[in-house]
Design an enzyme around this catalytic site. Structure first.
Site: not given
Length: 632
Positions: A2, A291
């Site tokens: 959060c 990646i």
């Protein structure tokens, strides 16, 4: 996971405008796209943005305790909350939700600040106790989750997960701190002891603050530290068994989730170890994401693919190329402060890829710092042996002279690039390690800075707090002190900042199982021979994982998330390199010398020297200053 923000009036109890708190939390909306909330009372306002991971519907924030006497906003995960909850229930606590947030409230009410020592997790939270009229701010042991603060002229302290949460407050002045530029040009990031903006602070990792109305805030108090002074005893087999148990516990505890979960996979030792143990604990194929680069020399996707095939994962790949650098402005906005770790771009891309498939991803961060996996740590151990043999009165003139005349030789094979080693040997172990870690040495910064910067920084040098951290380390050896500084300085300032900002930018929760504090504490007690043998760092980890991973994964040379900056700045980004010297944000105020920046670009593009990393550093500084300008 959060975003949190708030306002606390510590001088006089005044009303808090809920719209100001809402504006601060709105700036953090990317950290919590699933919900928002604001609560205010006289002298206090708390705001929250939620990314739902545990108890998806039942734990909105700000959250009140069961008796209504305390309120919390919380960013992070507490992995042992169910065990804590059972203990608290036996003592009479009542719970209305199934999540970890309410557990922190009950733990505070039972143990006060000592509750932190019982929390196993990553966290930054603000808890207001209505009975005691106290605000409790806390950050996890290693700094996985961030918390920024600033004192304003109206007698309030504002705080937020990211700097952009503070700049959303209209009373915060955006005044650049020149000392932060000195820090940034040394390390490539702004360390936790400073902020790019004056009057902004970061709560240090493993620290808390307890604030009261009517009283000036005191300094943060340390509640956790890691010690390198003790040594584990036992055979290699015994230590390996303990290590495997701790890694397994770190991984499995972080696999608890009510949403889809996966892992980053680079094909290196650390991420491969995490994936191996996730696969062992999971009945379903683990989702893995990798990646690669369009420059073959730094592309590691084949290694990641081999590990994915070995464990039968649900594997996904994506390639990063120089034509994706239109995202530089976005990256500067994510970090707020200048951030020159070029692996931020591929880290963002792997987070974007992961978010397409999962909401939580486990990473391999932390093992290099804790178990001596960096090449610089190996060199430090060897250099310390030399320092023990030769006294400083001999080392300084001999190696100082060699370092002064030895060419920089960026083009040469690694064994011939001895300039940094000679200069490091001429200095103390602490100063030598600072030189090894720095992007730019003091004399290089001196050559780039303009008169205004040289005047404003005065006698301060970025190495000073780093050296002080090493010297105060609870440690036995130079390697111990180097690892301590890496855990305290480099890890929260660079590695964890990079992972937090890039993952949160796309609404992904990243978890670091190799930063379980029990594992870190065990690693700090390992004998040196279990950390380094010959040319192998992280020795016990590699030895332990031989039962899971092939030799070519465990023992191939470490590469890391290397971005091909040098090639790009001589090719598609050459125009960006030339434009740096013309930036008014860098040179117009006298912070940098225009001619020096121009030479830097010309020498790199021509191939006379390799300045790719420094050019990237300057480019990201320019983007960040533009982002932070009052008109942005």
């Amino acid at each position: 996971m959060c975003g949190i923000a708030g306002i606390f009036h510590y001088q006089t109890v005044k009303p808090v405008d809920p719209k100001r708190v809402e504006r601060m939390t709105t700036a953090l909306a990317h950290r919590g796209p699933d919900g928002a909330g604001v609560w205010t009372a006289p002298g206090i306002g708390l705001g929250h943005r939620r990314l739902s991971i545990i108890d998806l519907a039942g734990s909105p924030q700000p959250m009140h305790s069961a008796d209504g006497r305390a309120v919390i906003v919380f960013n992070g995960e507490i992995y042992n909350f169910r065990q804590l909850r059972r203990e608290l229930e036996q003592g009479g606590a009542r719970f209305r939700t199934d999540g970890d947030t309410e557990t922190i409230l009950a733990a505070w009410q039972k143990w006060g600040p000592d509750c932190l020592k019982r929390l196993d997790g990553m966290f930054a939270f603000a808890l207001y106790d209505l009975d005691k009229r106290q605000l409790f701010l806390a950050r996890d042991r290693l700094g996985v989750k961030p918390l920024h603060m600033a004192r304003l002229g109206d007698g309030s302290l504002i705080f937020a997960s990211e700097l952009k949460g503070l700049t959303a407050h209209p009373m915060l002045r955006r005044e650049i701190d020149p000392l932060a530029i000195e820090d940034y040009m040394t390390w490539g990031y702004v360390p936790d002891h400073r902020s790019i903006l004056k009057r902004v602070e970061k709560l240090p990792a493993g620290h808390f603050m307890l604030l009261e109305h009517g009283r000036e805030p005191g300094p943060p108090q340390q509640w956790w530290d890691v010690g390198f002074a003790e040594r584990e005893k036992g055979s290699t087999a015994d230590l390996s068994a303990q290590l495997l148990h701790l890694i397994r516990e770190g991984v499995t505890s972080r696999m608890v989730s009510d949403v889809p979960l996966g892992a980053f996979l680079s094909g290196g030792v650390d991420s491969s170890s995490v994936v191996a143990l996730m696969s062992e604990a999971s009945a379903r194929p683990v989702a893995t994401c990798s990646i690669g680069f369009d420059v073959a020399a730094v592309d590691e996707t084949s290694h990641a693919r081999n590990v994915a095939q070995l464990f039968g994962t649900d594997h996904h790949e994506r390639i990063v190329s120089s034509d994706q650098f239109g995202k530089l402005g976005r990256i500067a906005g994510m970090f707020d402060e200048p951030f020159a770790d070029a692996s931020a771009l591929p880290t963002l891309r792997v987070c974007e890829l992961a978010r397409e498939h999962v909401t939580v991803a486990l990473s391999g961060d932390g093992a290099d710092e804790a178990f001596a996996g960096y090449r610089r740590q190996l060199f430090q151990a060897r250099e310390e042996q030399a320092r023990m043999v030769l006294p400083a009165r001999l080392r300084k003139p001999i190696f100082g002279a060699l370092g002064a005349i030895w060419p920089k030789a960026d083009w040469a094979p690694r064994p011939l690039r001895a300039k940094i080693t000679f200069l490091a040997l001429a200095e103390s172990g602490e100063a030598g390690y600072a030189r090894a870690l720095a992007i730019l040495a003091p004399e290089q910064r001196q050559a780039l800075f303009g008169e205004a910067m040289l005047r404003e920084r005065g006698d301060y040098r970025a190495e000073q707090p780093f050296i002080a951290t090493m010297r105060k380390a609870p440690a036995r050896t130079g390697l111990d002190r180097a690892q301590y500084a890496d855990l305290k300085f480099w890890l929260p300032g660079d590695i964890l900042t990079k992972t937090d900002r890039t993952s949160m930018a796309v609404g992904l929760e990243a978890r670091e199982p190799l930063l379980d504090h029990r594992l870190i504490e065990f690693a700090a007690r390992l004998p040196l021979r279990q950390r380094i043998r010959g040319t192998q760092g992280k020795w016990l980890v590699k030895h332990t994982m031989e039962r899971y991973l092939p030799q070519d994964i465990l023992y191939r040379p470490k590469q890391g998330f290397v971005t091909p900056l040098s090639q790009w700045f001589r090719g598609p980004l050459a125009g960006e390199a030339r434009a740096i010297a013309g930036s008014e944000l860098l040179t117009g105020n006298g912070w940098f010398d225009r001619k020096a920046l121009s030479r830097l670009a010309v020498d790199h593009i021509s191939g006379r020297s390799d300045n790719g990393r420094v050019l990237w550093q300057l480019l990201m500084l320019e983007k960040s200053l533009r982002h932070l300008s009052p008109s942005a």
